[in-house]
Design an enzyme around this catalytic site. Sequence first.
Site, PDB file in Angstrom:
ATOM      1  N   PRO A  10       0.798  -1.236   0.000  1.00  0.00           N
ATOM      2  CA  PRO A  10       0.000   0.000   0.000  1.00  0.00           C
ATOM      3  C   PRO A  10       0.825   1.279   0.000  1.00  0.00           C
ATOM      4  CG  PRO A  10      -0.087  -1.095   2.137  1.00  0.00           C
ATOM      5  CD  PRO A  10       0.554  -2.068   1.179  1.00  0.00           C
ATOM      6  N   ASN A  11       0.327   2.224  -0.782  1.00  0.00           N
ATOM      7  CA  ASN A  11       0.844   3.587  -0.894  1.00  0.00           C
ATOM      8  C   ASN A  11       2.137   3.704  -1.695  1.00  0.00           C
ATOM      9  OD1 ASN A  11      -1.259   4.880   0.668  1.00  0.00           O
ATOM     10  ND2 ASN A  11      -0.370   3.838   2.428  1.00  0.00           N
ATOM     11  N   ARG A  18       5.192  12.328  -3.023  1.00  0.00           N
ATOM     12  CA  ARG A  18       5.033  12.919  -1.686  1.00  0.00           C
ATOM     13  C   ARG A  18       6.125  12.390  -0.768  1.00  0.00           C
ATOM     14  NH1 ARG A  18      -0.962  11.334  -1.627  1.00  0.00           N
ATOM     15  NH2 ARG A  18      -1.578  12.230  -3.604  1.00  0.00           N
ATOM     16  N   TYR A  23      11.203   9.033   1.285  1.00  0.00           N
ATOM     17  CA  TYR A  23      11.200   7.958   0.298  1.00  0.00           C
ATOM     18  C   TYR A  23      11.905   8.298  -1.023  1.00  0.00           C
ATOM     19  CZ  TYR A  23       7.845   5.980   3.553  1.00  0.00           C
ATOM     20  OH  TYR A  23       7.253   5.485   4.688  1.00  0.00           O
ATOM     21  N   ASN A  74       8.021  -5.766  -0.775  1.00  0.00           N
ATOM     22  CA  ASN A  74       7.926  -4.547   0.030  1.00  0.00           C
ATOM     23  C   ASN A  74       6.448  -4.423   0.372  1.00  0.00           C
ATOM     24  OD1 ASN A  74       7.807  -2.109   1.285  1.00  0.00           O
ATOM     25  ND2 ASN A  74       9.020  -1.006  -0.250  1.00  0.00           N
ATOM     26  N   ALA A  77       3.190  -0.791   4.893  1.00  0.00           N
ATOM     27  CA  ALA A  77       2.732  -0.833   6.285  1.00  0.00           C
ATOM     28  C   ALA A  77       2.177  -2.207   6.682  1.00  0.00           C
ATOM     29  CB  ALA A  77       1.683   0.247   6.512  1.00  0.00           C
ATOM     30  N   HIS A  80       4.076  -4.622   9.077  1.00  0.00           N
ATOM     31  CA  HIS A  80       4.043  -4.520  10.538  1.00  0.00           C
ATOM     32  C   HIS A  80       2.738  -5.040  11.143  1.00  0.00           C
ATOM     33  CE1 HIS A  80       7.313  -1.984   9.310  1.00  0.00           C
ATOM     34  NE2 HIS A  80       6.499  -1.103   8.749  1.00  0.00           N
ATOM     35  N   ASP A  87       1.376 -15.639   6.475  1.00  0.00           N
ATOM     36  CA  ASP A  87       0.867 -16.992   6.196  1.00  0.00           C
ATOM     37  C   ASP A  87       0.927 -17.313   4.702  1.00  0.00           C
ATOM     38  OD1 ASP A  87       0.343 -17.443   8.869  1.00  0.00           O
ATOM     39  OD2 ASP A  87      -1.816 -17.107   8.721  1.00  0.00           O
ATOM     40  N   GLU A  98      12.321  -9.715   2.336  1.00  0.00           N
ATOM     41  CA  GLU A  98      11.606  -8.509   2.776  1.00  0.00           C
ATOM     42  C   GLU A  98      12.435  -7.288   2.387  1.00  0.00           C
ATOM     43  OE1 GLU A  98      10.727  -8.348   6.968  1.00  0.00           O
ATOM     44  OE2 GLU A  98      10.475  -6.171   6.897  1.00  0.00           O
ATOM     45  N   HIS A 100      12.586  -2.863   2.140  1.00  0.00           N
ATOM     46  CA  HIS A 100      12.068  -1.524   2.439  1.00  0.00           C
ATOM     47  C   HIS A 100      13.011  -0.481   1.878  1.00  0.00           C
ATOM     48  CE1 HIS A 100       9.063  -3.188   5.033  1.00  0.00           C
ATOM     49  NE2 HIS A 100      10.001  -3.928   5.589  1.00  0.00           N
ATOM     50  N   LEU A 101      12.426   0.598   1.410  1.00  0.00           N
ATOM     51  CA  LEU A 101      13.224   1.741   0.951  1.00  0.00           C
ATOM     52  C   LEU A 101      13.946   2.383   2.127  1.00  0.00           C
ATOM     53  CD1 LEU A 101      10.290   3.044  -1.143  1.00  0.00           C
ATOM     54  CD2 LEU A 101      12.509   2.573  -2.171  1.00  0.00           C
ATOM     55  N   SER A 102      13.203   2.609   3.195  1.00  0.00           N
ATOM     56  CA  SER A 102      13.748   3.304   4.362  1.00  0.00           C
ATOM     57  C   SER A 102      14.304   2.282   5.360  1.00  0.00           C
ATOM     58  CB  SER A 102      12.645   4.133   5.026  1.00  0.00           C
ATOM     59  OG  SER A 102      11.597   3.283   5.481  1.00  0.00           O
ATOM     60  N   ARG A 107      13.365   4.212  12.474  1.00  0.00           N
ATOM     61  CA  ARG A 107      12.124   4.991  12.455  1.00  0.00           C
ATOM     62  C   ARG A 107      11.256   4.657  13.689  1.00  0.00           C
ATOM     63  NH1 ARG A 107       9.469   4.832   6.692  1.00  0.00           N
ATOM     64  NH2 ARG A 107       8.347   6.585   7.627  1.00  0.00           N
ATOM     65  N   ARG A 111       7.348   0.436  13.484  1.00  0.00           N
ATOM     66  CA  ARG A 111       7.899  -0.119  12.230  1.00  0.00           C
ATOM     67  C   ARG A 111       8.971  -1.168  12.501  1.00  0.00           C
ATOM     68  NH1 ARG A 111       5.696   3.393   8.317  1.00  0.00           N
ATOM     69  NH2 ARG A 111       5.459   5.491   9.157  1.00  0.00           N
TER      70      ARG A 111
HETATM   71  O1  CA2 Z   1      10.424   2.001   3.617  1.00  0.00           O
HETATM   72  C1  CA2 Z   1       9.571   1.297   3.046  1.00  0.00           C
HETATM   73  O2  CA2 Z   1       9.757   0.818   1.935  1.00  0.00           O
HETATM   74  C2  CA2 Z   1       8.232   1.052   3.730  1.00  0.00           C
HETATM   75  O3  CA2 Z   1       7.774  -0.249   3.371  1.00  0.00           O
HETATM   76  C3  CA2 Z   1       7.277   2.100   3.185  1.00  0.00           C
HETATM   77  C4  CA2 Z   1       5.911   2.061   3.845  1.00  0.00           C
HETATM   78  C5  CA2 Z   1       6.043   2.081   5.366  1.00  0.00           C
HETATM   79  O4  CA2 Z   1       4.772   1.949   5.963  1.00  0.00           O
HETATM   80  C6  CA2 Z   1       6.959   0.986   5.865  1.00  0.00           C
HETATM   81  O5  CA2 Z   1       7.055   1.097   7.271  1.00  0.00           O
HETATM   82  C7  CA2 Z   1       8.320   1.118   5.240  1.00  0.00           C
HETATM   83  C8  CA2 Z   1       5.072   3.257   3.423  1.00  0.00           C
HETATM   84  C9  CA2 Z   1       4.955   3.427   1.958  1.00  0.00           C
HETATM   85  C10 CA2 Z   1       4.330   4.774   1.746  1.00  0.00           C
HETATM   86  O6  CA2 Z   1       4.855   5.306   0.568  1.00  0.00           O
HETATM   87  C11 CA2 Z   1       4.625   6.611   0.353  1.00  0.00           C
HETATM   88  C12 CA2 Z   1       5.234   7.144  -0.749  1.00  0.00           C
HETATM   89  C13 CA2 Z   1       5.052   8.456  -1.028  1.00  0.00           C
HETATM   90  C14 CA2 Z   1       4.251   9.249  -0.221  1.00  0.00           C
HETATM   91  C15 CA2 Z   1       3.637   8.716   0.872  1.00  0.00           C
HETATM   92  C16 CA2 Z   1       3.808   7.375   1.158  1.00  0.00           C
END
Ligand code: CA2
Length: 145
Positions: A10-11, A18, A23, A74, A77, A80, A87, A98, A100-102, A107, A111
């Site tokens: 998601p997202n 944004r 990110y 990836n 959210a 978590h 499963d 697994e 993640h970008l960040s 954080r 997370r």
């Molecule tokens: O760091 C990552 O790749 C995450 O999976 C990104 C998730 C976050 O919930 C994880 O804890 C770490 C959030 C992705 C949201 O992506 C956005 C991108 C642009 C603007 C807003 C959100």
Amino acid sequence: MTAILVLNGPNLNLLGTRQPEVYGYTTLADIETMCQDWAETAGCTVSFAQSNHEGALVDAIHAAKGQQDGIILNAGAYTHTSIALMDAIASVELPAIELHLSNVHAREEFRHNSYIAKVAIGLICGFGAHGYVLALEAMKAHLSR
Ligand code: CA2
């Protein structure tokens, strides 16, 4: 030919539009291009997908069975929170990484927990978009070990 599914949660479709301070400026389309360029050089196939819906991600993981050799996830959210994704990964018995970008461990506390890590062969986080290429390299090496 080694086939790898890169699945995004998601997202992540909002990447590059944004919160660039968290990110980066790279869009998900840019990341897919990076993955497909890597695939061409590496002699692998990459299937790239994104969904904002937990059930659709579960379906994509199920569909990978017999079609893909490994999964890079990836889960955003859902990492978590989602026992369903954990499963699903366990059920298909495919190696999963697994991603993640960040650096999720630098954080917020919420997370730091990952359901995906419990069923993954490893995890990569904190390297931004380049992490996708690192994960592909790691999966290729794992599959040819
Ligand atoms: O760091 C990552 O790749 C995450 O999976 C990104 C998730 C976050 O919930 C994880 O804890 C770490 C959030 C992705 C949201 O992506 C956005 C991108 C642009 C603007 C807003 C959100």
